[in-house]
Structures are given as C-alpha cells and as structure tokens.
Design a protein around this motif. Structure first.
Motif, PDB file in Angstrom:
ATOM      1  N   ALA A   1       0.847  -1.194   0.000  1.00 28.58           N
ATOM      2  CA  ALA A   1       0.000   0.000   0.000  1.00 28.58           C
ATOM      3  C   ALA A   1       0.876   1.236   0.000  1.00 28.58           C
ATOM      4  O   ALA A   1       2.055   1.164   0.327  1.00 28.58           O
ATOM      5  CB  ALA A   1      -0.885  -0.008   1.247  1.00 28.58           C
ATOM      6  N   GLN A   2       0.286   2.346  -0.378  1.00 24.96           N
ATOM      7  CA  GLN A   2       0.998   3.620  -0.297  1.00 24.96           C
ATOM      8  C   GLN A   2       0.729   4.234   1.074  1.00 24.96           C
ATOM      9  O   GLN A   2      -0.421   4.326   1.482  1.00 24.96           O
ATOM     10  CB  GLN A   2       0.486   4.594  -1.383  1.00 24.96           C
ATOM     11  CG  GLN A   2       0.758   4.128  -2.797  1.00 24.96           C
ATOM     12  CD  GLN A   2       2.254   3.996  -3.079  1.00 24.96           C
ATOM     13  OE1 GLN A   2       3.046   4.854  -2.676  1.00 24.96           O
ATOM     14  NE2 GLN A   2       2.634   2.922  -3.749  1.00 24.96           N
ATOM     15  N   LEU A   3       1.782   4.651   1.745  1.00 22.14           N
ATOM     16  CA  LEU A   3       1.591   5.282   3.044  1.00 22.14           C
ATOM     17  C   LEU A   3       1.615   6.795   2.872  1.00 22.14           C
ATOM     18  O   LEU A   3       2.416   7.333   2.129  1.00 22.14           O
ATOM     19  CB  LEU A   3       2.697   4.878   4.024  1.00 22.14           C
ATOM     20  CG  LEU A   3       2.796   3.404   4.378  1.00 22.14           C
ATOM     21  CD1 LEU A   3       3.657   3.232   5.626  1.00 22.14           C
ATOM     22  CD2 LEU A   3       1.446   2.763   4.604  1.00 22.14           C
TER      23      LEU A   3
ATOM     24  N   PHE B   1      -0.118  10.032  12.470  1.00 17.46           N
ATOM     25  CA  PHE B   1      -1.388   9.486  11.982  1.00 17.46           C
ATOM     26  C   PHE B   1      -1.150   9.035  10.542  1.00 17.46           C
ATOM     27  O   PHE B   1      -1.244   9.815   9.601  1.00 17.46           O
ATOM     28  CB  PHE B   1      -2.478  10.554  12.055  1.00 17.46           C
ATOM     29  CG  PHE B   1      -3.894  10.047  11.941  1.00 17.46           C
ATOM     30  CD1 PHE B   1      -4.173   8.772  11.445  1.00 17.46           C
ATOM     31  CD2 PHE B   1      -4.956  10.824  12.353  1.00 17.46           C
ATOM     32  CE1 PHE B   1      -5.478   8.306  11.349  1.00 17.46           C
ATOM     33  CE2 PHE B   1      -6.267  10.371  12.270  1.00 17.46           C
ATOM     34  CZ  PHE B   1      -6.521   9.113  11.760  1.00 17.46           C
ATOM     35  N   LEU B   2      -0.831   7.756  10.389  1.00 15.98           N
ATOM     36  CA  LEU B   2      -0.434   7.204   9.092  1.00 15.98           C
ATOM     37  C   LEU B   2      -1.589   6.453   8.449  1.00 15.98           C
ATOM     38  O   LEU B   2      -2.257   5.654   9.105  1.00 15.98           O
ATOM     39  CB  LEU B   2       0.689   6.197   9.310  1.00 15.98           C
ATOM     40  CG  LEU B   2       2.077   6.773   9.555  1.00 15.98           C
ATOM     41  CD1 LEU B   2       2.969   5.692  10.141  1.00 15.98           C
ATOM     42  CD2 LEU B   2       2.639   7.260   8.241  1.00 15.98           C
ATOM     43  N   VAL B   3      -1.772   6.711   7.161  1.00 18.65           N
ATOM     44  CA  VAL B   3      -2.827   6.027   6.415  1.00 18.65           C
ATOM     45  C   VAL B   3      -2.184   5.174   5.328  1.00 18.65           C
ATOM     46  O   VAL B   3      -1.292   5.627   4.620  1.00 18.65           O
ATOM     47  CB  VAL B   3      -3.786   7.065   5.776  1.00 18.65           C
ATOM     48  CG1 VAL B   3      -4.747   6.400   4.793  1.00 18.65           C
ATOM     49  CG2 VAL B   3      -4.562   7.806   6.858  1.00 18.65           C
ATOM     50  N   ALA B   4      -2.626   3.916   5.223  1.00 21.41           N
ATOM     51  CA  ALA B   4      -2.238   3.045   4.113  1.00 21.41           C
ATOM     52  C   ALA B   4      -3.357   3.128   3.091  1.00 21.41           C
ATOM     53  O   ALA B   4      -4.520   2.860   3.419  1.00 21.41           O
ATOM     54  CB  ALA B   4      -2.067   1.610   4.594  1.00 21.41           C
ATOM     55  N   ALA B   5      -3.010   3.541   1.862  1.00 23.69           N
ATOM     56  CA  ALA B   5      -4.049   3.765   0.850  1.00 23.69           C
ATOM     57  C   ALA B   5      -3.895   2.804  -0.319  1.00 23.69           C
ATOM     58  O   ALA B   5      -2.778   2.377  -0.643  1.00 23.69           O
ATOM     59  CB  ALA B   5      -3.966   5.201   0.350  1.00 23.69           C
TER      60      ALA B   5
END
Ligand SMILES: CC(C)(COP(=O)(O)OP(=O)(O)OC[C@H]1O[C@@H](n2cnc3c(N)ncnc32)[C@H](O)[C@@H]1OP(=O)(O)O)[C@@H](O)C(=O)NCCC(=O)NCCS
Length: 168
Positions: free
Chosen positions: A23-25, A64-68
């Motif tokens: 995933a893209q972080l 606050f990291l999001v995997a997209a």
C-alpha cells in the motif's frame, strides 16, 4: 560527490526482485474520516466522533499514518500520539478485513517506529485486548512485550495488556 555505482541500476545476480509495497503510506486527511470510521467500527468495534480524529491528527500529523490503495482510499491506518517522557503511544491501529495478512500492518508499524525515532521518541506503548491473539502475536513479532495487565480496561469489562518496546 556521489559515486556512479550508487546511481547506476543494480544488476540482479539471480535474486528475485523485491515485491512492490502492499500500500501507499501517507498522512491522514480529514476527508479520510468516513472510511477510517468504517474500519474502526468493523475492526475495533468503536464509534468515535469525527472531531476525535481531527484533534488527534492535529496533535502529531506525522503520527497518523494512512495506508491507501491505488485510488488513494484508506485500507488501514495507525494513529499514534506523543506523550511526556519521549514516549509514543499507539491509540488505534487497524487494517481493513479484506486487506489483512498482506503486509500492510507491517508497513504501517515500521513507518511509525521510524517516525518515532526521527522525532526523538525512545519508547512506544499500546494497549490490546487480552483476547486479541492476532494483534498480540503481531506486536510480539515487533519486539513489544507485556508490561502490565489492565483489569477491566475496556468498556465491556475485558482486561487489556499494556505492551511496550524501545524504538531502537
Ligand atoms: C493487527 C493487524 C493490524 C495486522 O495487520 P495485517 O496487515 O494483517 O498484518 P501483516 O499482514 O503485516 O502481518 C504481519 C504479521 O502479523 C501476524 N498476523 C497477521 N494476520 C494474522 C492472522 N490472521 N493470524 C495470525 N497471525 C497473523 C503474523 O505474525 C504476520 O506475520 P507473517 O506475515 O510472517 O505471518 C490486523 O490484523 C487488524 O487490523 N486486526 C484487527 C484490529 C486490531 O486488532 N488492531 C489492533 C488493536 S490493539
């Protein structure tokens, strides 16, 4: 000056090329809230007000990291905050059910620990339900160990473990 060998493409000597990241972080954006709230309801069985994500996201945006996915849609996230005594604390961490066991949790955790180190944090703590064997195994693999038993920590009365590790 950089040596040419550093910039030239590496010639593989028969090794298998490494797989692309799952995933893209990226950082959290407020428009992620509806999808993240769905993941939280399904994975953590909690229902938080939108303002909680906004205020925690402002406290430490890099935590606050999001995997997209390829369309930029969140498929997992890790929300950490900074505490006194150079500690990071993981408040929420979940990967969408359909995307688990593909390395996305590992990507998020590695990136978070790196950000803690960059920030000068020495230790990371978290809480986990005693029944959550999958997460406990995940954290143990990441060298977290149990530091405390938190009796009736969760609103439904379940006990929790506090787990912690140094960032190095
Ligand atoms: C914990 C969680 C975030 C892990 O995310 P993930 O993307 O599935 O993790 P990864 O794919 O990177 O898996 C890494 C390791 O976790 C463990 N793991 C992951 N899924 C597992 C499963 N279904 N059963 C047992 N171990 C599992 C394994 O040790 C795995 O290592 P391996 O790939 O060498 O077998 C995810 O399971 C999740 O969202 N769970 C529900 C929410 C939750 O419990 N959050 C933590 C609350 S404190």
């Amino acid at each position: 000056m950089r040596c040419i060998a550093e910039t030239a493409p590496r010639v593989s000597s028969g090794t298998v090329p490494s797989a692309p990241p799952a995933a893209q972080l990226r950082r959290f954006h407020p428009h992620d809230i509806p999808v993240i709230a769905d993941i939280v309801r399904d994975s953590l069985h909690e229902n938080y007000d939108n303002s909680l994500y906004l205020s925690l996201g402002q406290q430490w945006p890099d935590g606050f990291l999001v995997a997209a996915d390829a369309l930029g849609r969140p498929i997992g996230f890790l929300l950490g905050v900074m505490q006194v005594d150079q500690e990071g604390r993981i408040l929420m961490f979940a990967v969408d059910r359909a995307h688990r066991a593909k390395g996305i949790g590992t990507q998020l955790m590695k990136a978070f620990l790196e950000r803690c180190r960059t920030q000068g944090l020495r230790r990371v703590t978290l809480e986990v339900r005693v029944s959550n064997a999958t997460a406990i195994r995940f954290y143990t693999d990441f060298r977290f160990s149990v530091t405390d038993l938190l009796r009736t920590y969760y609103s439904d009365g379940e006990d929790g473990y506090q787990m912690a590790r140094d960032t190095v």
